[in-house]
Design a protein around this motif. Structure first.
Motif, PDB file in Angstrom:
ATOM      1  N   GLY A 113      45.358  48.282  42.276  1.00  0.00           N
ATOM      2  CA  GLY A 113      45.721  46.891  42.037  1.00  0.00           C
ATOM      3  C   GLY A 113      46.926  46.790  41.119  1.00  0.00           C
ATOM      4  N   HIS A 114      47.194  45.569  40.643  1.00  0.00           N
ATOM      5  CA  HIS A 114      48.382  45.369  39.800  1.00  0.00           C
ATOM      6  C   HIS A 114      48.056  44.785  38.435  1.00  0.00           C
ATOM      7  CE1 HIS A 114      51.586  46.543  42.524  1.00  0.00           C
ATOM      8  NE2 HIS A 114      50.853  46.020  43.502  1.00  0.00           N
ATOM      9  N   GLY A 115      47.435  43.638  38.379  1.00  0.00           N
ATOM     10  CA  GLY A 115      47.195  42.981  37.099  1.00  0.00           C
ATOM     11  C   GLY A 115      45.745  42.616  36.925  1.00  0.00           C
ATOM     12  N   PHE A 116      45.277  42.673  35.701  1.00  0.00           N
ATOM     13  CA  PHE A 116      43.880  42.363  35.385  1.00  0.00           C
ATOM     14  C   PHE A 116      43.604  40.890  35.619  1.00  0.00           C
ATOM     15  CE2 PHE A 116      40.632  40.805  32.496  1.00  0.00           C
ATOM     16  CZ  PHE A 116      39.592  41.673  32.757  1.00  0.00           C
ATOM     17  N   LEU A 117      42.534  40.600  36.336  1.00  0.00           N
ATOM     18  CA  LEU A 117      42.032  39.243  36.508  1.00  0.00           C
ATOM     19  C   LEU A 117      40.522  39.281  36.297  1.00  0.00           C
ATOM     20  CD1 LEU A 117      43.889  38.070  39.754  1.00  0.00           C
ATOM     21  CD2 LEU A 117      44.288  37.270  37.417  1.00  0.00           C
ATOM     22  N   ALA A 118      40.033  38.521  35.347  1.00  0.00           N
ATOM     23  CA  ALA A 118      38.592  38.516  35.061  1.00  0.00           C
ATOM     24  C   ALA A 118      37.788  38.087  36.283  1.00  0.00           C
ATOM     25  CB  ALA A 118      38.298  37.616  33.866  1.00  0.00           C
ATOM     26  N   VAL A 119      38.327  37.169  37.084  1.00  0.00           N
ATOM     27  CA  VAL A 119      37.601  36.701  38.267  1.00  0.00           C
ATOM     28  C   VAL A 119      37.370  37.836  39.268  1.00  0.00           C
ATOM     29  CG1 VAL A 119      39.627  35.927  39.590  1.00  0.00           C
ATOM     30  CG2 VAL A 119      37.411  34.805  39.919  1.00  0.00           C
ATOM     31  N   ASP A 120      38.214  38.849  39.238  1.00  0.00           N
ATOM     32  CA  ASP A 120      38.009  39.993  40.133  1.00  0.00           C
ATOM     33  C   ASP A 120      36.685  40.687  39.855  1.00  0.00           C
ATOM     34  OD1 ASP A 120      40.365  39.510  41.452  1.00  0.00           O
ATOM     35  OD2 ASP A 120      41.463  41.195  40.571  1.00  0.00           O
ATOM     36  N   LEU A 121      36.250  40.690  38.611  1.00  0.00           N
ATOM     37  CA  LEU A 121      34.961  41.315  38.286  1.00  0.00           C
ATOM     38  C   LEU A 121      33.818  40.594  38.996  1.00  0.00           C
ATOM     39  CD1 LEU A 121      35.594  41.930  34.476  1.00  0.00           C
ATOM     40  CD2 LEU A 121      35.713  43.618  36.339  1.00  0.00           C
ATOM     41  N   LEU A 122      33.904  39.286  39.087  1.00  0.00           N
ATOM     42  CA  LEU A 122      32.899  38.501  39.818  1.00  0.00           C
ATOM     43  C   LEU A 122      32.994  38.780  41.317  1.00  0.00           C
ATOM     44  CD1 LEU A 122      30.666  36.388  39.853  1.00  0.00           C
ATOM     45  CD2 LEU A 122      32.440  34.629  39.863  1.00  0.00           C
ATOM     46  N   ARG A 123      34.216  38.878  41.829  1.00  0.00           N
ATOM     47  CA  ARG A 123      34.405  39.207  43.245  1.00  0.00           C
ATOM     48  C   ARG A 123      33.820  40.582  43.558  1.00  0.00           C
ATOM     49  NH1 ARG A 123      40.649  37.412  42.837  1.00  0.00           N
ATOM     50  NH2 ARG A 123      40.366  35.188  43.103  1.00  0.00           N
ATOM     51  N   TYR A 124      34.043  41.540  42.666  1.00  0.00           N
ATOM     52  CA  TYR A 124      33.507  42.891  42.877  1.00  0.00           C
ATOM     53  C   TYR A 124      31.984  42.875  42.849  1.00  0.00           C
ATOM     54  CZ  TYR A 124      38.271  44.499  41.766  1.00  0.00           C
ATOM     55  OH  TYR A 124      39.621  44.706  41.745  1.00  0.00           O
ATOM     56  N   ALA A 125      31.412  42.157  41.897  1.00  0.00           N
ATOM     57  CA  ALA A 125      29.950  42.073  41.809  1.00  0.00           C
ATOM     58  C   ALA A 125      29.376  41.463  43.086  1.00  0.00           C
ATOM     59  CB  ALA A 125      29.545  41.249  40.585  1.00  0.00           C
ATOM     60  N   THR A 126      30.050  40.468  43.609  1.00  0.00           N
ATOM     61  CA  THR A 126      29.602  39.836  44.856  1.00  0.00           C
ATOM     62  C   THR A 126      29.669  40.817  46.020  1.00  0.00           C
ATOM     63  OG1 THR A 126      30.340  37.684  44.044  1.00  0.00           O
ATOM     64  CG2 THR A 126      30.039  37.907  46.436  1.00  0.00           C
ATOM     65  N   GLY A 127      30.763  41.565  46.099  1.00  0.00           N
ATOM     66  CA  GLY A 127      30.915  42.549  47.176  1.00  0.00           C
ATOM     67  C   GLY A 127      29.883  43.652  47.113  1.00  0.00           C
ATOM     68  N   VAL A 128      29.627  44.154  45.903  1.00  0.00           N
ATOM     69  CA  VAL A 128      28.621  45.208  45.730  1.00  0.00           C
ATOM     70  C   VAL A 128      27.237  44.670  46.074  1.00  0.00           C
ATOM     71  CG1 VAL A 128      27.451  46.662  44.014  1.00  0.00           C
ATOM     72  CG2 VAL A 128      29.956  46.554  44.060  1.00  0.00           C
ATOM     73  N   ALA A 129      26.917  43.471  45.592  1.00  0.00           N
ATOM     74  CA  ALA A 129      25.606  42.882  45.876  1.00  0.00           C
ATOM     75  C   ALA A 129      25.416  42.648  47.377  1.00  0.00           C
ATOM     76  CB  ALA A 129      25.435  41.578  45.109  1.00  0.00           C
ATOM     77  N   ALA A 130      26.460  42.172  48.032  1.00  0.00           N
ATOM     78  CA  ALA A 130      26.362  41.942  49.483  1.00  0.00           C
ATOM     79  C   ALA A 130      26.181  43.259  50.233  1.00  0.00           C
ATOM     80  CB  ALA A 130      27.607  41.214  49.987  1.00  0.00           C
ATOM     81  N   ALA A 131      26.932  44.273  49.859  1.00  0.00           N
ATOM     82  CA  ALA A 131      26.819  45.571  50.534  1.00  0.00           C
ATOM     83  C   ALA A 131      25.438  46.187  50.304  1.00  0.00           C
ATOM     84  CB  ALA A 131      27.918  46.521  50.044  1.00  0.00           C
ATOM     85  N   ALA A 132      24.946  46.108  49.077  1.00  0.00           N
ATOM     86  CA  ALA A 132      23.612  46.640  48.784  1.00  0.00           C
ATOM     87  C   ALA A 132      22.541  45.846  49.541  1.00  0.00           C
ATOM     88  CB  ALA A 132      23.341  46.604  47.281  1.00  0.00           C
ATOM     89  N   GLY A 133      22.721  44.540  49.637  1.00  0.00           N
ATOM     90  CA  GLY A 133      21.772  43.718  50.386  1.00  0.00           C
ATOM     91  C   GLY A 133      21.746  44.083  51.860  1.00  0.00           C
ATOM     92  N   VAL A 134      22.915  44.280  52.442  1.00  0.00           N
ATOM     93  CA  VAL A 134      22.980  44.696  53.851  1.00  0.00           C
ATOM     94  C   VAL A 134      22.348  46.073  54.008  1.00  0.00           C
ATOM     95  CG1 VAL A 134      24.560  45.371  55.709  1.00  0.00           C
ATOM     96  CG2 VAL A 134      24.958  43.252  54.438  1.00  0.00           C
ATOM     97  N   ASP A 135      22.631  46.966  53.070  1.00  0.00           N
ATOM     98  CA  ASP A 135      22.060  48.316  53.115  1.00  0.00           C
ATOM     99  C   ASP A 135      20.531  48.242  53.116  1.00  0.00           C
ATOM    100  OD1 ASP A 135      21.794  51.082  53.032  1.00  0.00           O
ATOM    101  OD2 ASP A 135      22.661  51.309  51.032  1.00  0.00           O
ATOM    102  N   LEU A 136      19.972  47.464  52.207  1.00  0.00           N
ATOM    103  CA  LEU A 136      18.512  47.331  52.136  1.00  0.00           C
ATOM    104  C   LEU A 136      17.949  46.686  53.400  1.00  0.00           C
ATOM    105  CD1 LEU A 136      18.080  46.251  48.411  1.00  0.00           C
ATOM    106  CD2 LEU A 136      17.314  48.402  49.450  1.00  0.00           C
ATOM    107  N   ALA A 137      18.635  45.682  53.921  1.00  0.00           N
ATOM    108  CA  ALA A 137      18.167  45.010  55.140  1.00  0.00           C
ATOM    109  C   ALA A 137      18.166  45.966  56.329  1.00  0.00           C
ATOM    110  CB  ALA A 137      19.035  43.794  55.438  1.00  0.00           C
ATOM    111  N   VAL A 138      19.210  46.783  56.439  1.00  0.00           N
ATOM    112  CA  VAL A 138      19.275  47.752  57.542  1.00  0.00           C
ATOM    113  C   VAL A 138      18.174  48.790  57.384  1.00  0.00           C
ATOM    114  CG1 VAL A 138      20.678  49.616  58.537  1.00  0.00           C
ATOM    115  CG2 VAL A 138      21.708  47.389  58.053  1.00  0.00           C
ATOM    116  N   LYS A 139      17.917  49.230  56.151  1.00  0.00           N
ATOM    117  CA  LYS A 139      16.830  50.191  55.919  1.00  0.00           C
ATOM    118  C   LYS A 139      15.480  49.601  56.332  1.00  0.00           C
ATOM    119  CE  LYS A 139      18.796  52.790  52.067  1.00  0.00           C
ATOM    120  NZ  LYS A 139      18.857  54.044  52.773  1.00  0.00           N
ATOM    121  N   ARG A 140      15.221  48.360  55.934  1.00  0.00           N
ATOM    122  CA  ARG A 140      13.956  47.714  56.304  1.00  0.00           C
ATOM    123  C   ARG A 140      13.848  47.543  57.808  1.00  0.00           C
ATOM    124  NH1 ARG A 140      14.923  43.923  51.812  1.00  0.00           N
ATOM    125  NH2 ARG A 140      13.860  44.837  50.047  1.00  0.00           N
TER     126      ARG A 140
END
Length: 148
Positions: A113-140
């Motif tokens: 990336g280029h410059g620090f943006l605090a909102v990116d941390l929220l975007r990353y948390a959302t992406g990780v949570a969504a990916a983990a949720g899909v992972d768990l759903a596929v496992k189930r």
């Protein structure tokens, strides 16, 4: 009937390879979605265009951890990918000429990336949570499909 020595280990290896290949396919899919979200941003709703790229980048990191650590838990991959993503974002506060030169390359810009943006941390948390949720759903789902 007794199983042969090493048979269980071979089954575990084959299962691990199958999982790894599945995660690798998901990794490619998420990478393509992330690149498409940047390339076709003008055709997307502004909210999606503004946030999807970073969320998909973090989801890609999550899936990358699943490829590398296929036998570890979803929680491990989620925590590791969130920490990695936050570390990359915080590294953007460091603006030495050598790392800025790396950031000027296409790969460097995509990874660092280029410059620090605090909102990116929220975007990353959302992406990780969504990916983990899909992972768990596929496992189930796959466990349920195996019982049929």
């Amino acid at each position: 009937m007794r199983s042969r020595p090493g048979y269980a280990a071979a089954v575990r290896r084959a299962s691990g390879l199958r999982l790894r290949l599945g995660y690798a396919a998901a990794l490619v899919a998420v990478m393509l979605l992330g690149l498409a979200s940047r390339r076709f941003a003008g055709a997307l709703p502004s909210f999606i265009a503004s946030h999807a790229g970073d969320a998909l980048w973090a989801a890609m990191v999550y899936v990358g951890f699943r490829v590398l650590f296929v036998r570890r838990s979803v929680l491990f991959a989620a925590v590791a990918s969130a920490a990695f993503s936050a570390a990359i974002e915080c590294s953007q506060l460091y603006q030495a000429p050598w790392i800025n030169a790396v950031r000027e390359t296409t790969l460097g810009a995509l990874v660092l990336g280029h410059g620090f943006l605090a909102v990116d941390l929220l975007r990353y948390a959302t992406g990780v949570a969504a990916a983990a949720g899909v992972d768990l759903a596929v496992k189930r789902w796959s466990r349920g499909a195996g019982r049929s």
